[in-house]
Design an enzyme around this catalytic site. Structure first.
Site, PDB file in Angstrom:
ATOM      1  N   MET A  19      -3.334  10.658  -2.132  1.00 18.26           N
ATOM      2  CA  MET A  19      -4.684  11.605  -0.701  1.00 18.26           C
ATOM      3  C   MET A  19      -4.445  12.986  -1.495  1.00 18.26           C
ATOM      4  O   MET A  19      -3.800  13.497  -0.770  1.00 18.26           O
ATOM      5  CB  MET A  19      -4.146  11.648   0.589  1.00 18.26           C
ATOM      6  CG  MET A  19      -5.015   9.757   1.332  1.00 18.26           C
ATOM      7  SD  MET A  19      -3.545   9.511   2.451  1.00 18.26           S
ATOM      8  CE  MET A  19      -2.790   8.784   1.568  1.00 18.26           C
ATOM      9  N   HIS A  28       0.801  -1.066   0.141  1.00 12.72           N
ATOM     10  CA  HIS A  28       0.190   0.626   0.012  1.00 12.72           C
ATOM     11  C   HIS A  28       0.488   1.253   0.532  1.00 12.72           C
ATOM     12  O   HIS A  28       1.767   1.158   0.791  1.00 12.72           O
ATOM     13  CB  HIS A  28      -0.986   0.095   1.284  1.00 12.72           C
ATOM     14  CG  HIS A  28      -1.768   0.812   1.200  1.00 12.72           C
ATOM     15  ND1 HIS A  28      -3.405   0.609   0.680  1.00 12.72           N
ATOM     16  CD2 HIS A  28      -2.015   2.241   2.116  1.00 12.72           C
ATOM     17  CE1 HIS A  28      -3.993   2.626   0.966  1.00 12.72           C
ATOM     18  NE2 HIS A  28      -3.075   2.419   2.020  1.00 12.72           N
ATOM     19  N   GLY A  52       0.492   6.206  12.500  1.00 13.79           N
ATOM     20  CA  GLY A  52       0.439   5.685  13.372  1.00 13.79           C
ATOM     21  C   GLY A  52      -1.031   6.835  14.717  1.00 13.79           C
ATOM     22  O   GLY A  52      -0.767   6.491  15.515  1.00 13.79           O
ATOM     23  N   ASP A  75      -8.025   1.445   6.892  1.00  8.80           N
ATOM     24  CA  ASP A  75      -7.106   1.423   6.654  1.00  8.80           C
ATOM     25  C   ASP A  75      -7.245   2.506   7.900  1.00  8.80           C
ATOM     26  O   ASP A  75      -7.806   3.918   8.035  1.00  8.80           O
ATOM     27  CB  ASP A  75      -6.709   1.968   5.370  1.00  8.80           C
ATOM     28  CG  ASP A  75      -5.754   3.110   5.104  1.00  8.80           C
ATOM     29  OD1 ASP A  75      -4.547   2.770   6.047  1.00  8.80           O
ATOM     30  OD2 ASP A  75      -5.271   3.907   4.236  1.00  8.80           O
ATOM     31  N   GLY A  76      -5.918   2.229   8.969  1.00  7.68           N
ATOM     32  CA  GLY A  76      -5.082   3.653   9.539  1.00  7.68           C
ATOM     33  C   GLY A  76      -5.959   3.269  11.230  1.00  7.68           C
ATOM     34  O   GLY A  76      -6.876   2.666  11.580  1.00  7.68           O
ATOM     35  N   GLY A  77      -4.801   2.459  11.498  1.00 11.36           N
ATOM     36  CA  GLY A  77      -4.585   2.343  13.141  1.00 11.36           C
ATOM     37  C   GLY A  77      -4.597   0.593  13.416  1.00 11.36           C
ATOM     38  O   GLY A  77      -5.899  -0.246  14.224  1.00 11.36           O
ATOM     39  N   HIS A  91      -2.810   4.842  -2.670  1.00 15.46           N
ATOM     40  CA  HIS A  91      -3.789   5.031  -2.367  1.00 15.46           C
ATOM     41  C   HIS A  91      -3.592   6.715  -2.075  1.00 15.46           C
ATOM     42  O   HIS A  91      -2.892   7.238  -1.788  1.00 15.46           O
ATOM     43  CB  HIS A  91      -3.652   4.494  -0.840  1.00 15.46           C
ATOM     44  CG  HIS A  91      -4.740   5.965   0.032  1.00 15.46           C
ATOM     45  ND1 HIS A  91      -4.885   5.654   1.553  1.00 15.46           N
ATOM     46  CD2 HIS A  91      -6.168   6.674   0.135  1.00 15.46           C
ATOM     47  CE1 HIS A  91      -6.133   6.484   2.187  1.00 15.46           C
ATOM     48  NE2 HIS A  91      -6.360   6.873   0.840  1.00 15.46           N
ATOM     49  N   PHE A 110      -1.746  10.885   8.043  1.00 11.74           N
ATOM     50  CA  PHE A 110      -0.776  10.826   9.013  1.00 11.74           C
ATOM     51  C   PHE A 110      -0.203   8.656   9.062  1.00 11.74           C
ATOM     52  O   PHE A 110      -1.648   8.783   9.940  1.00 11.74           O
ATOM     53  CB  PHE A 110      -0.079  11.358  10.691  1.00 11.74           C
ATOM     54  CG  PHE A 110      -0.272  12.788  10.005  1.00 11.74           C
ATOM     55  CD1 PHE A 110       1.328  13.201   9.783  1.00 11.74           C
ATOM     56  CD2 PHE A 110      -1.126  13.698   9.387  1.00 11.74           C
ATOM     57  CE1 PHE A 110       1.394  14.844   9.340  1.00 11.74           C
ATOM     58  CE2 PHE A 110      -0.704  14.726   9.510  1.00 11.74           C
ATOM     59  CZ  PHE A 110       0.369  15.455   9.423  1.00 11.74           C
ATOM     60  N   SER A 149       1.827   1.513  11.031  1.00  9.40           N
ATOM     61  CA  SER A 149       3.092   1.160  11.781  1.00  9.40           C
ATOM     62  C   SER A 149       3.035  -0.223  12.898  1.00  9.40           C
ATOM     63  O   SER A 149       4.412  -0.420  13.374  1.00  9.40           O
ATOM     64  CB  SER A 149       2.961   2.451  12.993  1.00  9.40           C
ATOM     65  OG  SER A 149       1.598   2.680  13.393  1.00  9.40           O
ATOM     66  N   MET A 188     -11.483   4.990   6.003  1.00  8.07           N
ATOM     67  CA  MET A 188     -10.419   5.254   6.240  1.00  8.07           C
ATOM     68  C   MET A 188     -11.370   5.144   8.414  1.00  8.07           C
ATOM     69  O   MET A 188     -11.906   5.793   7.765  1.00  8.07           O
ATOM     70  CB  MET A 188     -10.297   6.866   6.307  1.00  8.07           C
ATOM     71  CG  MET A 188      -9.502   6.989   4.874  1.00  8.07           C
ATOM     72  SD  MET A 188      -7.342   5.875   4.596  1.00  8.07           S
ATOM     73  CE  MET A 188      -6.615   6.937   6.052  1.00  8.07           C
ATOM     74  N   MET A 191       0.867  11.481  -0.755  1.00 10.20           N
ATOM     75  CA  MET A 191      -0.297  13.119   0.126  1.00 10.20           C
ATOM     76  C   MET A 191       0.907  14.140  -0.712  1.00 10.20           C
ATOM     77  O   MET A 191       1.785  14.325  -1.454  1.00 10.20           O
ATOM     78  CB  MET A 191       0.379  12.714   1.561  1.00 10.20           C
ATOM     79  CG  MET A 191      -0.382  11.649   2.412  1.00 10.20           C
ATOM     80  SD  MET A 191       0.180  11.930   3.944  1.00 10.20           S
ATOM     81  CE  MET A 191       0.172   9.553   4.287  1.00 10.20           C
TER      82      MET A 191
HETATM   83  C1  DX5 Z   1      -3.040   7.283   6.762  1.00 10.12           C
HETATM   84  C2  DX5 Z   1      -3.018   6.016   5.345  1.00 10.12           C
HETATM   85  C3  DX5 Z   1      -2.253   4.795   5.767  1.00 10.12           C
HETATM   86  C4  DX5 Z   1      -1.602   5.166   7.034  1.00 10.12           C
HETATM   87  C5  DX5 Z   1      -1.627   3.637   7.403  1.00 10.12           C
HETATM   88  O1  DX5 Z   1      -3.560   8.137   5.999  1.00 10.12           O
HETATM   89  O2  DX5 Z   1      -3.367   6.029   4.509  1.00 10.12           O
HETATM   90  O3  DX5 Z   1      -1.842   4.014   5.059  1.00 10.12           O
HETATM   91  O4  DX5 Z   1       0.306   4.625   6.745  1.00 10.12           O
HETATM   92  O5  DX5 Z   1      -0.821   3.936   8.892  1.00 10.12           O
HETATM   93  P1  DX5 Z   1      -1.043   2.985  10.604  1.00 10.12           P
HETATM   94  O6  DX5 Z   1      -1.148   1.828  10.241  1.00 10.12           O
HETATM   95  O7  DX5 Z   1       0.569   3.544  11.107  1.00 10.12           O
HETATM   96  O8  DX5 Z   1      -1.758   3.855  10.662  1.00 10.12           O
HETATM   97 ZN    ZN Z   2      -3.462   4.294   2.578  1.00  8.98          ZN
END
Ligand code: DX5
Ligand code: ZN
Length: 216
Positions: A67, A32, A147, A177-179, A65, A145, A200, A139, A36
Protein backbone atom coordinates in the site's frame (compact mmCIF):
# COMPACT_ATOMS: atom_id res chain seq x y z
CA UNK A 1 -10.33 -23.38 -3.04
CA UNK A 2 -10.10 -22.05 0.52
CA UNK A 3 -6.92 -20.36 1.65
CA UNK A 4 -6.44 -18.46 4.91
CA UNK A 5 -3.79 -15.73 4.96
CA UNK A 6 -3.10 -14.33 8.45
CA UNK A 7 -2.13 -10.66 8.27
CA UNK A 8 0.81 -10.16 10.59
CA UNK A 9 -0.17 -6.49 10.99
CA UNK A 10 -2.08 -7.63 14.09
CA UNK A 11 0.49 -10.03 15.50
CA UNK A 12 2.43 -9.45 18.71
CA UNK A 13 5.70 -7.89 17.55
CA UNK A 14 7.15 -8.35 21.07
CA UNK A 15 6.94 -12.08 20.52
CA UNK A 16 7.62 -12.57 16.83
CA UNK A 17 9.36 -15.90 17.27
CA UNK A 18 6.27 -17.51 18.80
CA UNK A 19 3.93 -15.77 16.39
CA UNK A 20 5.81 -17.34 13.46
CA UNK A 21 5.67 -20.76 15.14
CA UNK A 22 1.91 -20.35 15.70
CA UNK A 23 1.37 -19.59 12.02
CA UNK A 24 3.65 -22.43 10.90
CA UNK A 25 1.74 -24.91 13.08
CA UNK A 26 -1.65 -23.85 11.68
CA UNK A 27 -3.49 -24.68 8.46
CA UNK A 28 -2.87 -21.19 7.09
CA UNK A 29 -1.23 -21.67 3.69
CA UNK A 30 -0.21 -18.05 3.18
CA UNK A 31 1.20 -15.25 5.35
CA UNK A 32 -0.01 -11.77 4.41
CA UNK A 33 2.34 -8.77 4.82
CA UNK A 34 0.85 -5.27 4.85
CA UNK A 35 3.47 -2.82 3.68
CA UNK A 36 2.40 0.82 4.21
CA UNK A 37 4.29 3.99 3.40
CA UNK A 38 2.52 6.78 5.32
CA UNK A 39 1.62 8.37 1.98
CA UNK A 40 -0.66 6.11 -0.04
CA UNK A 41 -2.25 5.22 3.31
CA UNK A 42 -2.08 7.16 6.59
CA UNK A 43 -0.03 4.52 8.40
CA UNK A 44 3.49 3.10 8.33
CA UNK A 45 4.45 -0.49 8.85
CA UNK A 46 7.59 -2.41 7.92
CA UNK A 47 10.00 -3.14 5.11
CA UNK A 48 11.93 -6.15 3.85
CA UNK A 49 13.99 -6.69 7.02
CA UNK A 50 11.03 -7.68 9.18
CA UNK A 51 9.68 -9.67 6.23
CA UNK A 52 12.93 -11.68 6.15
CA UNK A 53 12.45 -12.89 9.75
CA UNK A 54 9.31 -14.63 8.50
CA UNK A 55 10.79 -15.72 5.19
CA UNK A 56 13.77 -17.33 6.91
CA UNK A 57 11.63 -19.17 9.44
CA UNK A 58 8.63 -20.37 7.48
CA UNK A 59 7.81 -22.32 4.34
CA UNK A 60 4.43 -20.65 3.86
CA UNK A 61 3.53 -18.69 0.73
CA UNK A 62 4.68 -15.09 1.34
CA UNK A 63 1.94 -12.73 0.15
CA UNK A 64 3.07 -9.09 0.15
CA UNK A 65 0.38 -6.40 -0.11
CA UNK A 66 2.05 -3.08 -0.89
CA UNK A 67 0.00 0.00 0.00
CA UNK A 68 2.51 2.52 -1.28
CA UNK A 69 2.69 5.42 -3.74
CA UNK A 70 5.85 4.14 -5.46
CA UNK A 71 4.99 0.51 -6.19
CA UNK A 72 7.90 -0.21 -8.56
CA UNK A 73 10.54 0.83 -6.02
CA UNK A 74 8.94 -1.09 -3.16
CA UNK A 75 8.22 -4.14 -5.36
CA UNK A 76 11.93 -4.33 -6.13
CA UNK A 77 12.79 -4.52 -2.43
CA UNK A 78 10.40 -7.42 -1.95
CA UNK A 79 11.58 -9.17 -5.11
CA UNK A 80 15.08 -9.11 -3.62
CA UNK A 81 13.66 -10.39 -0.32
CA UNK A 82 12.07 -13.28 -2.24
CA UNK A 83 8.37 -12.68 -1.76
CA UNK A 84 6.13 -15.40 -3.24
CA UNK A 85 3.64 -12.81 -4.48
CA UNK A 86 3.45 -9.03 -4.69
CA UNK A 87 0.08 -7.29 -4.80
CA UNK A 88 0.08 -3.58 -5.63
CA UNK A 89 -2.75 -1.06 -5.64
CA UNK A 90 -4.53 -0.01 -8.81
CA UNK A 91 -5.04 3.46 -7.27
CA UNK A 92 -1.30 3.94 -6.72
CA UNK A 93 -0.57 3.76 -10.46
CA UNK A 94 -0.50 6.84 -12.68
CA UNK A 95 -1.62 5.19 -15.90
CA UNK A 96 -2.12 1.85 -17.62
CA UNK A 97 1.51 1.72 -18.81
CA UNK A 98 2.67 1.69 -15.22
CA UNK A 99 0.28 -1.16 -14.46
CA UNK A 100 1.54 -3.26 -17.38
CA UNK A 101 5.13 -2.45 -16.47
CA UNK A 102 4.63 -3.62 -12.88
CA UNK A 103 2.83 -6.80 -13.91
CA UNK A 104 5.48 -7.72 -16.46
CA UNK A 105 8.40 -6.82 -14.24
CA UNK A 106 7.19 -8.82 -11.23
CA UNK A 107 6.32 -11.81 -13.44
CA UNK A 108 9.72 -11.68 -15.13
CA UNK A 109 11.26 -12.33 -11.71
CA UNK A 110 9.17 -15.49 -11.30
CA UNK A 111 7.06 -13.96 -8.56
CA UNK A 112 3.28 -14.05 -8.62
CA UNK A 113 1.56 -10.74 -9.17
CA UNK A 114 -1.74 -9.27 -8.03
CA UNK A 115 -3.64 -6.01 -8.05
CA UNK A 116 -5.71 -4.68 -5.17
CA UNK A 117 -8.64 -2.26 -5.30
CA UNK A 118 -10.00 -0.06 -2.52
CA UNK A 119 -13.68 -0.36 -1.52
CA UNK A 120 -14.68 2.65 -3.65
CA UNK A 121 -12.95 1.50 -6.85
CA UNK A 122 -15.06 -0.11 -9.58
CA UNK A 123 -13.87 -3.68 -10.16
CA UNK A 124 -14.40 -3.27 -13.93
CA UNK A 125 -11.29 -1.05 -14.16
CA UNK A 126 -9.32 -4.31 -13.83
CA UNK A 127 -10.80 -5.87 -16.96
CA UNK A 128 -7.81 -5.19 -19.26
CA UNK A 129 -5.44 -6.92 -16.83
CA UNK A 130 -7.47 -9.93 -15.71
CA UNK A 131 -5.78 -12.34 -18.12
CA UNK A 132 -2.34 -11.41 -16.78
CA UNK A 133 -2.94 -11.63 -13.05
CA UNK A 134 -2.32 -14.39 -10.51
CA UNK A 135 -4.31 -12.71 -7.76
CA UNK A 136 -6.94 -10.03 -7.29
CA UNK A 137 -7.34 -8.49 -3.87
CA UNK A 138 -10.69 -6.89 -3.09
CA UNK A 139 -10.38 -4.61 -0.06
CA UNK A 140 -13.36 -4.84 2.29
CA UNK A 141 -12.11 -1.94 4.47
CA UNK A 142 -10.21 1.23 3.59
CA UNK A 143 -6.57 0.19 3.47
CA UNK A 144 -4.40 1.45 6.32
CA UNK A 145 -5.43 -0.21 9.55
CA UNK A 146 -6.37 -3.56 11.01
CA UNK A 147 -9.48 -4.03 13.13
CA UNK A 148 -11.98 -2.13 10.95
CA UNK A 149 -15.54 -3.14 10.15
CA UNK A 150 -16.26 -5.24 7.04
CA UNK A 151 -17.94 -3.31 4.17
CA UNK A 152 -20.50 -5.76 2.70
CA UNK A 153 -21.17 -3.91 -0.56
CA UNK A 154 -17.80 -5.02 -1.96
CA UNK A 155 -19.10 -8.60 -2.15
CA UNK A 156 -20.52 -8.09 -5.65
CA UNK A 157 -16.97 -7.53 -6.88
CA UNK A 158 -16.18 -11.12 -5.91
CA UNK A 159 -19.09 -12.41 -8.00
CA UNK A 160 -17.97 -10.32 -10.98
CA UNK A 161 -14.42 -11.66 -10.75
CA UNK A 162 -15.61 -15.22 -10.41
CA UNK A 163 -17.92 -14.86 -13.41
CA UNK A 164 -15.18 -13.30 -15.55
CA UNK A 165 -12.82 -16.11 -14.61
CA UNK A 166 -15.35 -18.76 -15.63
CA UNK A 167 -16.35 -17.08 -18.89
CA UNK A 168 -12.78 -16.41 -20.01
CA UNK A 169 -10.92 -19.30 -18.41
CA UNK A 170 -8.70 -17.01 -16.37
CA UNK A 171 -6.52 -18.32 -13.56
CA UNK A 172 -6.38 -15.70 -10.83
CA UNK A 173 -7.08 -16.27 -7.17
CA UNK A 174 -9.79 -14.04 -5.69
CA UNK A 175 -8.75 -12.63 -2.33
CA UNK A 176 -10.62 -10.45 0.17
CA UNK A 177 -9.03 -8.40 2.93
CA UNK A 178 -10.45 -6.42 5.83
CA UNK A 179 -12.80 -7.17 8.70
CA UNK A 180 -12.97 -10.90 7.96
CA UNK A 181 -14.27 -13.17 10.74
CA UNK A 182 -16.14 -16.44 11.19
CA UNK A 183 -19.48 -14.65 10.73
CA UNK A 184 -18.86 -13.22 7.25
CA UNK A 185 -16.43 -15.82 5.87
CA UNK A 186 -19.07 -18.12 4.39
CA UNK A 187 -20.64 -15.27 2.45
CA UNK A 188 -17.21 -14.35 1.09
CA UNK A 189 -16.61 -17.90 -0.14
CA UNK A 190 -20.14 -18.11 -1.58
CA UNK A 191 -19.66 -14.91 -3.56
CA UNK A 192 -16.38 -16.12 -5.01
CA UNK A 193 -13.46 -15.60 -2.65
CA UNK A 194 -10.70 -18.24 -2.66
CA UNK A 195 -8.46 -16.60 -0.10
CA UNK A 196 -9.40 -14.75 3.08
CA UNK A 197 -6.95 -12.36 4.72
CA UNK A 198 -7.57 -11.96 8.44
CA UNK A 199 -5.60 -10.00 11.01
CA UNK A 200 -7.31 -8.94 14.22
CA UNK A 201 -9.80 -11.83 14.23
CA UNK A 202 -7.03 -14.45 14.13
CA UNK A 203 -4.49 -12.85 16.43
CA UNK A 204 -7.00 -12.28 19.21
CA UNK A 205 -7.87 -16.00 19.35
CA UNK A 206 -6.79 -18.05 22.38
CA UNK A 207 -6.02 -20.90 20.04
CA UNK A 208 -4.61 -19.61 16.75
CA UNK A 209 -4.84 -22.93 14.89
CA UNK A 210 -8.56 -23.32 15.67
CA UNK A 211 -9.07 -19.70 14.65
CA UNK A 212 -7.60 -20.50 11.25
CA UNK A 213 -9.80 -23.58 10.98
CA UNK A 214 -12.86 -21.47 11.77
CA UNK A 215 -12.15 -19.55 8.55
CA UNK A 216 -11.72 -22.61 6.35
C1 DX5 B 1 -5.55 -3.19 5.93
C2 DX5 B 1 -4.77 -4.44 5.61
C3 DX5 B 1 -5.34 -5.70 6.11
C4 DX5 B 1 -5.49 -5.77 7.61
C5 DX5 B 1 -6.62 -6.68 7.90
O1 DX5 B 1 -5.03 -2.15 5.20
O2 DX5 B 1 -4.63 -4.59 4.21
O3 DX5 B 1 -4.59 -6.82 5.65
O4 DX5 B 1 -4.36 -6.23 8.27
O5 DX5 B 1 -6.87 -6.61 9.26
P1 DX5 B 1 -8.27 -7.04 9.87
O6 DX5 B 1 -8.46 -8.49 9.53
O7 DX5 B 1 -8.10 -6.78 11.31
O8 DX5 B 1 -9.30 -6.18 9.20
ZN1 ZN C 1 -3.64 -6.48 3.43
Amino acid sequence: MRIVAPSILSCNFMDLKNEIIKINDSKAEWIHFDVMDGHFVPNLTFGPDIFKYFKNNSNKFMDVHIMVSNPMFIAQLFIEAKASQIVFHYEACQNENEIYELINYIKSKDIKVGISIKPGTDVKVLKPYLNLLDNILVMSVEPGFGGQKFIPNVLDKLSYLKEQRTINNYNYIIQIDGGINNENKELCYEKGADCLVAGSYLFKQEDFASGVESLL
